[in-house]
Design a protein around this motif. Structure first.
Motif, PDB file in Angstrom:
ATOM      1  N   PHE A 271       0.847  -1.194   0.000  1.00 24.68           N
ATOM      2  CA  PHE A 271       0.000   0.000   0.000  1.00 24.68           C
ATOM      3  C   PHE A 271       0.887   1.250   0.000  1.00 24.68           C
ATOM      4  O   PHE A 271       1.853   1.329   0.764  1.00 24.68           O
ATOM      5  CB  PHE A 271      -0.916   0.033   1.230  1.00 24.68           C
ATOM      6  CG  PHE A 271      -1.707   1.310   1.291  1.00 24.68           C
ATOM      7  CD1 PHE A 271      -2.851   1.469   0.530  1.00 24.68           C
ATOM      8  CD2 PHE A 271      -1.261   2.381   2.070  1.00 24.68           C
ATOM      9  CE1 PHE A 271      -3.552   2.665   0.540  1.00 24.68           C
ATOM     10  CE2 PHE A 271      -1.954   3.584   2.089  1.00 24.68           C
ATOM     11  CZ  PHE A 271      -3.109   3.713   1.323  1.00 24.68           C
ATOM     12  N   MET A 272       0.534   2.204  -0.851  1.00 28.41           N
ATOM     13  CA  MET A 272       1.318   3.445  -0.939  1.00 28.41           C
ATOM     14  C   MET A 272       0.398   4.665  -0.886  1.00 28.41           C
ATOM     15  O   MET A 272      -0.736   4.640  -1.378  1.00 28.41           O
ATOM     16  CB  MET A 272       2.118   3.474  -2.255  1.00 28.41           C
ATOM     17  CG  MET A 272       3.068   2.294  -2.420  1.00 28.41           C
ATOM     18  SD  MET A 272       4.021   2.345  -3.964  1.00 28.41           S
ATOM     19  CE  MET A 272       5.181   3.675  -3.652  1.00 28.41           C
ATOM     20  N   HIS A 273       0.912   5.719  -0.299  1.00 32.17           N
ATOM     21  CA  HIS A 273       0.239   7.031  -0.307  1.00 32.17           C
ATOM     22  C   HIS A 273       1.310   8.086  -0.032  1.00 32.17           C
ATOM     23  O   HIS A 273       2.220   7.867   0.773  1.00 32.17           O
ATOM     24  CB  HIS A 273      -0.865   7.114   0.756  1.00 32.17           C
ATOM     25  CG  HIS A 273      -1.696   8.357   0.646  1.00 32.17           C
ATOM     26  ND1 HIS A 273      -1.290   9.562   1.168  1.00 32.17           N
ATOM     27  CD2 HIS A 273      -2.886   8.584   0.050  1.00 32.17           C
ATOM     28  CE1 HIS A 273      -2.211  10.473   0.903  1.00 32.17           C
ATOM     29  NE2 HIS A 273      -3.185   9.903   0.223  1.00 32.17           N
ATOM     30  N   CYS A 274       1.173   9.251  -0.660  1.00 34.53           N
ATOM     31  CA  CYS A 274       2.223  10.275  -0.547  1.00 34.53           C
ATOM     32  C   CYS A 274       2.257  10.945   0.816  1.00 34.53           C
ATOM     33  O   CYS A 274       3.263  11.538   1.180  1.00 34.53           O
ATOM     34  CB  CYS A 274       2.032  11.310  -1.641  1.00 34.53           C
ATOM     35  SG  CYS A 274       0.472  12.213  -1.507  1.00 34.53           S
ATOM     36  N   LEU A 275       1.146  10.889   1.577  1.00 36.51           N
ATOM     37  CA  LEU A 275       0.968  11.599   2.845  1.00 36.51           C
ATOM     38  C   LEU A 275       0.958  13.111   2.605  1.00 36.51           C
ATOM     39  O   LEU A 275       1.658  13.565   1.706  1.00 36.51           O
ATOM     40  CB  LEU A 275       2.041  11.225   3.874  1.00 36.51           C
ATOM     41  CG  LEU A 275       2.188   9.717   4.188  1.00 36.51           C
ATOM     42  CD1 LEU A 275       3.293   9.520   5.242  1.00 36.51           C
ATOM     43  CD2 LEU A 275       0.883   9.108   4.676  1.00 36.51           C
ATOM     44  N   PRO A 276       0.243  13.892   3.379  1.00 32.92           N
ATOM     45  CA  PRO A 276      -0.565  13.475   4.531  1.00 32.92           C
ATOM     46  C   PRO A 276      -1.819  12.727   4.072  1.00 32.92           C
ATOM     47  O   PRO A 276      -2.343  13.012   2.993  1.00 32.92           O
ATOM     48  CB  PRO A 276      -0.939  14.806   5.200  1.00 32.92           C
ATOM     49  CG  PRO A 276      -0.958  15.802   4.081  1.00 32.92           C
ATOM     50  CD  PRO A 276       0.125  15.365   3.134  1.00 32.92           C
ATOM     51  N   VAL A 277      -2.271  11.804   4.915  1.00 28.66           N
ATOM     52  CA  VAL A 277      -3.405  10.972   4.543  1.00 28.66           C
ATOM     53  C   VAL A 277      -4.526  11.116   5.568  1.00 28.66           C
ATOM     54  O   VAL A 277      -4.258  11.228   6.768  1.00 28.66           O
ATOM     55  CB  VAL A 277      -2.979   9.496   4.406  1.00 28.66           C
ATOM     56  CG1 VAL A 277      -2.614   8.870   5.740  1.00 28.66           C
ATOM     57  CG2 VAL A 277      -4.045   8.667   3.702  1.00 28.66           C
ATOM     58  N   ARG A 278      -5.746  11.145   5.095  1.00 28.18           N
ATOM     59  CA  ARG A 278      -6.927  11.158   5.966  1.00 28.18           C
ATOM     60  C   ARG A 278      -7.301   9.703   6.245  1.00 28.18           C
ATOM     61  O   ARG A 278      -7.861   9.030   5.375  1.00 28.18           O
ATOM     62  CB  ARG A 278      -8.087  11.869   5.272  1.00 28.18           C
ATOM     63  CG  ARG A 278      -7.800  13.312   4.943  1.00 28.18           C
ATOM     64  CD  ARG A 278      -8.378  14.235   5.971  1.00 28.18           C
ATOM     65  NE  ARG A 278      -8.175  15.626   5.588  1.00 28.18           N
ATOM     66  CZ  ARG A 278      -8.826  16.639   6.126  1.00 28.18           C
ATOM     67  NH1 ARG A 278      -9.732  16.446   7.069  1.00 28.18           N
ATOM     68  NH2 ARG A 278      -8.576  17.858   5.742  1.00 28.18           N
ATOM     69  N   ARG A 279      -6.959   9.227   7.427  1.00 25.70           N
ATOM     70  CA  ARG A 279      -7.278   7.841   7.780  1.00 25.70           C
ATOM     71  C   ARG A 279      -8.784   7.612   7.793  1.00 25.70           C
ATOM     72  O   ARG A 279      -9.552   8.468   8.220  1.00 25.70           O
ATOM     73  CB  ARG A 279      -6.710   7.507   9.158  1.00 25.70           C
ATOM     74  CG  ARG A 279      -5.210   7.229   9.151  1.00 25.70           C
ATOM     75  CD  ARG A 279      -4.719   7.025  10.555  1.00 25.70           C
ATOM     76  NE  ARG A 279      -3.335   6.582  10.577  1.00 25.70           N
ATOM     77  CZ  ARG A 279      -2.920   5.503  11.247  1.00 25.70           C
ATOM     78  NH1 ARG A 279      -3.780   4.779  11.947  1.00 25.70           N
ATOM     79  NH2 ARG A 279      -1.649   5.170  11.235  1.00 25.70           N
ATOM     80  N   ASN A 280      -9.167   6.445   7.325  1.00 29.99           N
ATOM     81  CA  ASN A 280     -10.563   5.998   7.268  1.00 29.99           C
ATOM     82  C   ASN A 280     -11.427   6.844   6.335  1.00 29.99           C
ATOM     83  O   ASN A 280     -12.640   6.718   6.348  1.00 29.99           O
ATOM     84  CB  ASN A 280     -11.146   5.871   8.683  1.00 29.99           C
ATOM     85  CG  ASN A 280     -10.291   4.917   9.501  1.00 29.99           C
ATOM     86  OD1 ASN A 280     -10.035   3.797   9.071  1.00 29.99           O
ATOM     87  ND2 ASN A 280      -9.788   5.376  10.645  1.00 29.99           N
ATOM     88  N   MET A 281     -10.774   7.693   5.555  1.00 30.68           N
ATOM     89  CA  MET A 281     -11.378   8.298   4.369  1.00 30.68           C
ATOM     90  C   MET A 281     -10.667   7.706   3.146  1.00 30.68           C
ATOM     91  O   MET A 281     -11.291   7.123   2.277  1.00 30.68           O
ATOM     92  CB  MET A 281     -11.200   9.829   4.356  1.00 30.68           C
ATOM     93  CG  MET A 281     -12.011  10.588   5.370  1.00 30.68           C
ATOM     94  SD  MET A 281     -13.785  10.573   5.028  1.00 30.68           S
ATOM     95  CE  MET A 281     -13.923  11.459   3.484  1.00 30.68           C
ATOM     96  N   ILE A 282      -9.345   7.864   3.112  1.00 35.91           N
ATOM     97  CA  ILE A 282      -8.535   7.330   2.008  1.00 35.91           C
ATOM     98  C   ILE A 282      -8.270   5.844   2.229  1.00 35.91           C
ATOM     99  O   ILE A 282      -8.387   5.034   1.306  1.00 35.91           O
ATOM    100  CB  ILE A 282      -7.182   8.080   1.926  1.00 35.91           C
ATOM    101  CG1 ILE A 282      -7.374   9.575   1.667  1.00 35.91           C
ATOM    102  CG2 ILE A 282      -6.258   7.426   0.896  1.00 35.91           C
ATOM    103  CD1 ILE A 282      -7.714   9.954   0.261  1.00 35.91           C
ATOM    104  N   VAL A 283      -7.897   5.487   3.469  1.00 34.25           N
ATOM    105  CA  VAL A 283      -7.450   4.121   3.774  1.00 34.25           C
ATOM    106  C   VAL A 283      -7.774   3.817   5.232  1.00 34.25           C
ATOM    107  O   VAL A 283      -7.703   4.698   6.093  1.00 34.25           O
ATOM    108  CB  VAL A 283      -5.932   3.984   3.506  1.00 34.25           C
ATOM    109  CG1 VAL A 283      -5.113   4.967   4.324  1.00 34.25           C
ATOM    110  CG2 VAL A 283      -5.443   2.566   3.734  1.00 34.25           C
ATOM    111  N   THR A 284      -8.100   2.565   5.480  1.00 30.55           N
ATOM    112  CA  THR A 284      -8.423   2.178   6.857  1.00 30.55           C
ATOM    113  C   THR A 284      -7.147   2.037   7.687  1.00 30.55           C
ATOM    114  O   THR A 284      -6.050   1.806   7.151  1.00 30.55           O
ATOM    115  CB  THR A 284      -9.208   0.856   6.869  1.00 30.55           C
ATOM    116  OG1 THR A 284      -8.452  -0.139   6.163  1.00 30.55           O
ATOM    117  CG2 THR A 284     -10.572   1.012   6.229  1.00 30.55           C
TER     118      THR A 284
END
Ligand code: CP
Length: 320
Positions: A271-284
């Protein structure tokens, strides 16, 4: 390299990846290049990773750094030519940019899409003024249409973790409460195709990106189908690109949030994401905290992508 705004500026991408891995193994070996040289980092928008990683990269190279937050403590800048400046902006970018160029050897610019005018955003008016009027090498620290330092770091990370020559890389749209630019997905798609991966983009209808960035990728509107057999899942929110909804959120469907349900049909994907990430919106929570999550190694490689780019600029443009 005088400018860095897209994958094309790196030339041979495989050679650039090899160079980046060499930089990663010997990150303090190039300090002679940056001696008595100064990097000016200009932020029109907030940052955590870009600010820290780019500053660290410059320090690795022996450079001095100056950071300017345009909206905090500097004069507010007018960016439109021909404006009667009787408002709240006392300085024009056309004077400010060459002045900034006097105090440094290389300039990094962060200037996001404003969503006021699609053409202005996609013409990169602010970045172009730095390129035309600063007299210095200029690189993007995320502008309206791209985030090439992030995408380069993402590709370095995939190269470090892939187990097949041509992995299946799925970039998925995911929900977000705010309207975000298309910069990160544009650059990631362009870099992933250039790297030779099997690239699939999955998104709700209406979220099609500018085809100049997605050429070579397959579009699949069924997210579960797209995830089948994926080796890497790259999640990101973006707002609509197409008219008449440019810059708007047109879908709030939380079933697009990346969870164990979708990851179960992948090839044990990272799993990849650039951050910042909205938890439980973008990914659990469980996926981003899980053993296949690469979000921290990606962020760590931001130092390496920045150091490789700045090193090239120092080598070719700054040895005066
Ligand atoms: N990924 C990234 O560019 O993070 P920042 O916005 O915190 O710099």
């Amino acid at each position: 390299m005088r400018y860095y705004t897209s994958v094309a500026d790196l030339g041979d991408l495989q050679a650039a990846i090899r160079e980046a891995l060499e930089v990663k193994a010997h990150r303090f070996d190039y300090q002679h290049l940056g001696k008595n040289k100064t990097l000016l980092m200009i932020f029109f928008n907030s940052s955590l990773r870009t600010r820290l990683s780019t500053q660290k990269a410059a320090m690795n190279l022996g450079m001095n750094t100056i950071v300017l937050d345009v909206n905090q403590g500097a004069w507010k800048l007018e960016t439109e030519r021909g404006v009667i400046m009787d408002g709240d902006k006392p300085e024009h970018l056309l004077e400010a940019v060459p002045v900034m160029g006097c105090y440094c050897d290389i300039i990094g610019v962060r200037s996001f899409a404003r969503f006021e005018n699609k053409r202005d955003d996609y013409e990169e008016k602010i970045l172009q003024q730095f390129i035309q009027h600063s007299g210095r090498p200029v690189f993007s620290m995320e502008v309206a249409t791209g985030h090439p330092l992030q995408a380069f770091a993402d590709i370095i990370t995939i190269e470090e973790h892939k187990t097949v020559a041509r992995p299946k890389v799925v970039m998925t749209w995911a929900p977000h409460p705010r309207c975000l630019p298309q910069a990160v997905p544009n650059s990631f798609a362009q870099f992933a195709v250039a790297a030779g991966y099997e690239v699939v983009i999955t998104q709700p209808k209406g979220y099609e990106l500018d085809e100049r960035f997605t050429e070579g990728a397959t579009i699949e509107y069924d997210q579960m189908k797209a995830f089948e057999g994926a080796d890497f899942v790259y999640a990101k929110n973006w707002s609509a690109y197409r008219d008449p909804y440019y810059g708007q959120n047109i879908c709030t469907d939380r079933s697009w949030t990346v969870s164990a349900r979708q990851m179960a049909v992948t090839n044990d994907a990272h799993f990849m994401h650039c951050l910042p990430v909205r938890r439980n919106m973008i990914v659990t929570d469980d996926v981003i905290e899980g053993p296949r999550s690469l979000v921290i190694p990606e962020a760590a490689n931001r130092e390496i992508s920045a150091e490789t780019v700045i090193k090239r600029m120092l080598e070719t443009e700054c040895q005066y």
